[in-house]
Design a protein around this motif. Structure first.
Motif, short mmCIF file in Angstrom:
data_model
loop_
_atom_site.label_atom_id
_atom_site.label_comp_id
_atom_site.label_asym_id
_atom_site.label_seq_id
_atom_site.Cartn_x
_atom_site.Cartn_y
_atom_site.Cartn_z
N MET A 92 0.83 -1.20 0.00
CA MET A 92 0.00 0.00 0.00
C MET A 92 0.87 1.25 0.00
SD MET A 92 -3.09 1.17 2.58
CE MET A 92 -4.27 0.00 1.86
N PHE A 93 0.71 2.07 -1.06
CA PHE A 93 1.44 3.33 -1.16
C PHE A 93 0.97 4.33 -0.09
CE2 PHE A 93 2.97 3.66 -5.88
CZ PHE A 93 3.95 2.72 -5.59
N ILE A 94 1.91 5.13 0.38
CA ILE A 94 1.59 6.27 1.23
C ILE A 94 1.19 7.41 0.29
CG2 ILE A 94 2.49 7.89 2.94
CD1 ILE A 94 4.67 5.73 3.54
N THR A 95 -0.09 7.76 0.28
CA THR A 95 -0.58 8.82 -0.61
C THR A 95 -1.29 9.90 0.20
OG1 THR A 95 -2.75 7.82 -1.00
CG2 THR A 95 -0.94 7.12 -2.45
N PRO A 96 -1.36 11.14 -0.32
CA PRO A 96 -2.08 12.21 0.39
C PRO A 96 -3.53 11.83 0.69
CG PRO A 96 -0.73 13.15 -1.35
CD PRO A 96 -0.67 11.65 -1.52
N ILE A 102 -5.99 7.61 7.28
CA ILE A 102 -5.18 6.83 8.20
C ILE A 102 -3.77 7.42 8.29
CG2 ILE A 102 -6.49 4.71 7.73
CD1 ILE A 102 -4.09 3.75 6.04
N ALA A 103 -2.98 6.89 9.20
CA ALA A 103 -1.57 7.29 9.34
C ALA A 103 -0.69 6.18 8.78
CB ALA A 103 -1.24 7.54 10.81
N PHE A 104 0.57 6.52 8.53
CA PHE A 104 1.53 5.55 8.02
C PHE A 104 2.84 5.61 8.81
CE2 PHE A 104 -1.18 5.90 4.28
CZ PHE A 104 -1.22 4.59 3.80
N SER A 105 3.54 4.49 8.78
CA SER A 105 4.89 4.43 9.31
C SER A 105 5.83 5.18 8.37
CB SER A 105 5.34 2.98 9.41
OG SER A 105 5.52 2.44 8.09
N GLU A 106 7.10 5.20 8.72
CA GLU A 106 8.11 5.66 7.78
C GLU A 106 8.12 4.72 6.57
OE1 GLU A 106 10.21 8.43 7.89
OE2 GLU A 106 8.78 8.97 9.47
N PRO A 107 8.58 5.17 5.39
CA PRO A 107 8.58 4.30 4.20
C PRO A 107 9.38 3.02 4.38
CG PRO A 107 8.97 6.59 3.59
CD PRO A 107 9.04 6.53 5.09
N VAL A 108 8.85 1.95 3.79
CA VAL A 108 9.53 0.64 3.80
C VAL A 108 10.28 0.42 2.49
CG1 VAL A 108 9.19 -1.86 3.93
CG2 VAL A 108 7.83 -0.34 5.39
N TYR A 109 9.60 0.69 1.35
CA TYR A 109 10.18 0.40 0.03
C TYR A 109 9.50 1.28 -1.00
CZ TYR A 109 11.78 -2.41 -3.98
OH TYR A 109 12.37 -2.83 -5.16
N SER A 110 10.25 1.77 -1.98
CA SER A 110 9.71 2.68 -2.99
C SER A 110 9.82 2.09 -4.40
CB SER A 110 10.46 4.02 -2.95
OG SER A 110 10.36 4.60 -1.67
N TYR A 111 8.78 2.31 -5.21
CA TYR A 111 8.75 1.82 -6.58
C TYR A 111 7.61 2.48 -7.33
CZ TYR A 111 4.95 -1.08 -4.82
OH TYR A 111 3.78 -1.50 -4.24
N GLY A 112 7.47 2.16 -8.61
CA GLY A 112 6.39 2.70 -9.43
C GLY A 112 5.57 1.58 -10.06
N GLU A 113 4.62 1.98 -10.92
CA GLU A 113 3.80 0.97 -11.59
C GLU A 113 4.57 0.34 -12.76
OE1 GLU A 113 2.83 4.48 -14.31
OE2 GLU A 113 3.48 4.13 -12.25
N GLY A 114 4.18 -0.87 -13.09
CA GLY A 114 4.71 -1.54 -14.26
C GLY A 114 3.60 -1.79 -15.26
N VAL A 140 -8.67 -2.24 -8.39
CA VAL A 140 -9.42 -1.30 -7.57
C VAL A 140 -8.64 -1.00 -6.28
CG1 VAL A 140 -10.75 -3.14 -6.38
CG2 VAL A 140 -11.67 -0.82 -6.53
N GLY A 141 -8.69 0.26 -5.88
CA GLY A 141 -8.05 0.66 -4.63
C GLY A 141 -6.58 1.01 -4.74
N THR A 142 -5.97 0.78 -5.91
CA THR A 142 -4.56 1.10 -6.07
C THR A 142 -4.40 2.57 -6.49
OG1 THR A 142 -4.46 0.43 -8.40
CG2 THR A 142 -4.02 -1.27 -6.76
N ALA A 143 -3.18 3.08 -6.34
CA ALA A 143 -2.90 4.48 -6.67
C ALA A 143 -2.81 4.74 -8.17
CB ALA A 143 -1.59 4.91 -6.00
N PHE A 144 -2.99 3.69 -8.97
CA PHE A 144 -2.79 3.83 -10.42
C PHE A 144 -4.09 4.11 -11.18
CE2 PHE A 144 0.14 0.36 -8.90
CZ PHE A 144 1.20 1.22 -8.62
N VAL A 211 5.83 2.31 -0.09
CA VAL A 211 4.97 1.45 0.72
C VAL A 211 5.25 1.73 2.19
CG1 VAL A 211 4.62 -0.95 1.45
CG2 VAL A 211 4.73 -0.39 -0.96
N GLY A 212 4.19 1.81 2.98
CA GLY A 212 4.34 1.99 4.43
C GLY A 212 3.37 1.09 5.17
N ILE A 213 3.55 1.01 6.46
CA ILE A 213 2.64 0.25 7.32
C ILE A 213 1.54 1.20 7.79
CG2 ILE A 213 2.43 -1.00 9.52
CD1 ILE A 213 5.48 -1.73 9.07
#
Length: 255
Positions: A92-96, A102-114, A140-144, A211-213
């Motif tokens: 789950m991406f951390i998005t505005p 909800i709140a998020f942790s610090e970032p775990v891993y970063s990437y984009g769509e394929g 459905v539900g993704t940032a893309f 991605v964050g928790i």
């Protein structure tokens, strides 16, 4: 004698309460269809993957046990706010927009769509514009989903309940291509689960995020514990080992 017995009983009660308090179970929402981040291991009938390993390692550092609850991706935030689960650990991406809820942790891993297309389609698509007028899909539900729709490039953007449904339709030739988490697509193509699919290496992602928790906004103490645990596994190199275990490439810097 009475005081002695009371003291013994009190000590016994504390002894019983101590371990339970030290290992509070945290209910973690994860999805069965996001390999390698989260997926259902049919051999053990349990949810496994990167984000399961991450939250388990963080929980060990933070002092809580992890109870994985399998849920569809689109239901995770609703389950969290309804207090059916305590945290979200999935792709789950951390998005505005999500941070408004909800709140998020610090970032775990970063990437984009394929982008995936049929293996027989050898064109090097680099952008949305290269697929102008085609029918494409996203989960459905993704940032893309919204960027695809707002681009105005496509005849139709079909929205699917799950990643496997999305990949099956590309595999069967029902849609021209599909956009989803690049590591998830790459892992599935590598496995050969959908033999007619190709990951387009020339494609440049538009939506790059981290991605964050996920947590409820009011659970600040838990978020602090999770961030502290995450910092420890980053510093120790354990996070890097988890990513390597699941074949993930170095993180993309979010724009």
């Amino acid at each position: 004698m009475r005081r002695f017995i009371q003291a013994v009983c009190a000590a016994a009660a504390l002894g019983l309460a101590g371990p339970a308090m030290a290992q509070t179970a945290v209910k973690v929402g994860s999805t069965p269809t996001g390999i390698p981040f989260t997926f259902l291991d049919t051999k053990t009938n349990t949810i496994q993957g990167v984000m399961v390993d991450v939250i388990t390692a963080v929980g060990r550092e933070a002092g809580f046990a992890v109870q994985i609850e399998p849920l569809q991706f689109s239901t995770l935030i609703a389950a969290l706010t309804a207090k059916k689960i305590d945290v979200i650990s999935a792709a789950m991406f951390i998005t505005p927009a999500r941070k408004e809820v909800i709140a998020f942790s610090e970032p775990v891993y970063s990437y984009g769509e394929g982008l995936i297309v049929a293996k027989s389609d050898t064109r090097d698509y680099a952008s949305f514009a290269d697929l102008k007028g085609e029918t494409v899909g996203a989960q459905v539900g993704t940032a893309f989903v919204e960027p695809l729709k707002k681009s105005g490039q496509f005849a139709e953007v079909k929205v699917y309940d799950t990643g496997p449904d999305l990949m099956r339709d590309v595999n069967a030739g029902r849609i021209k291509g599909a956009f989803a988490d690049a590591p998830v697509l790459a892992y599935n193509v590598k496995l050969g689960t959908y033999p007619n699919l190709r990951l387009v290496q020339a494609y440049k992602p538009v939506v790059i995020g981290s991605v964050g928790i996920g947590l409820r906004k009011e659970d600040t103490a838990l978020r602090e514990k999770i961030d502290a645990g995450l910092a420890k596994i980053k510093q120790s190199g354990e996070l890097a080992k988890i990513l390597e275990k699941w074949g993930l490439q170095p993180a993309v810097n979010p724009s």
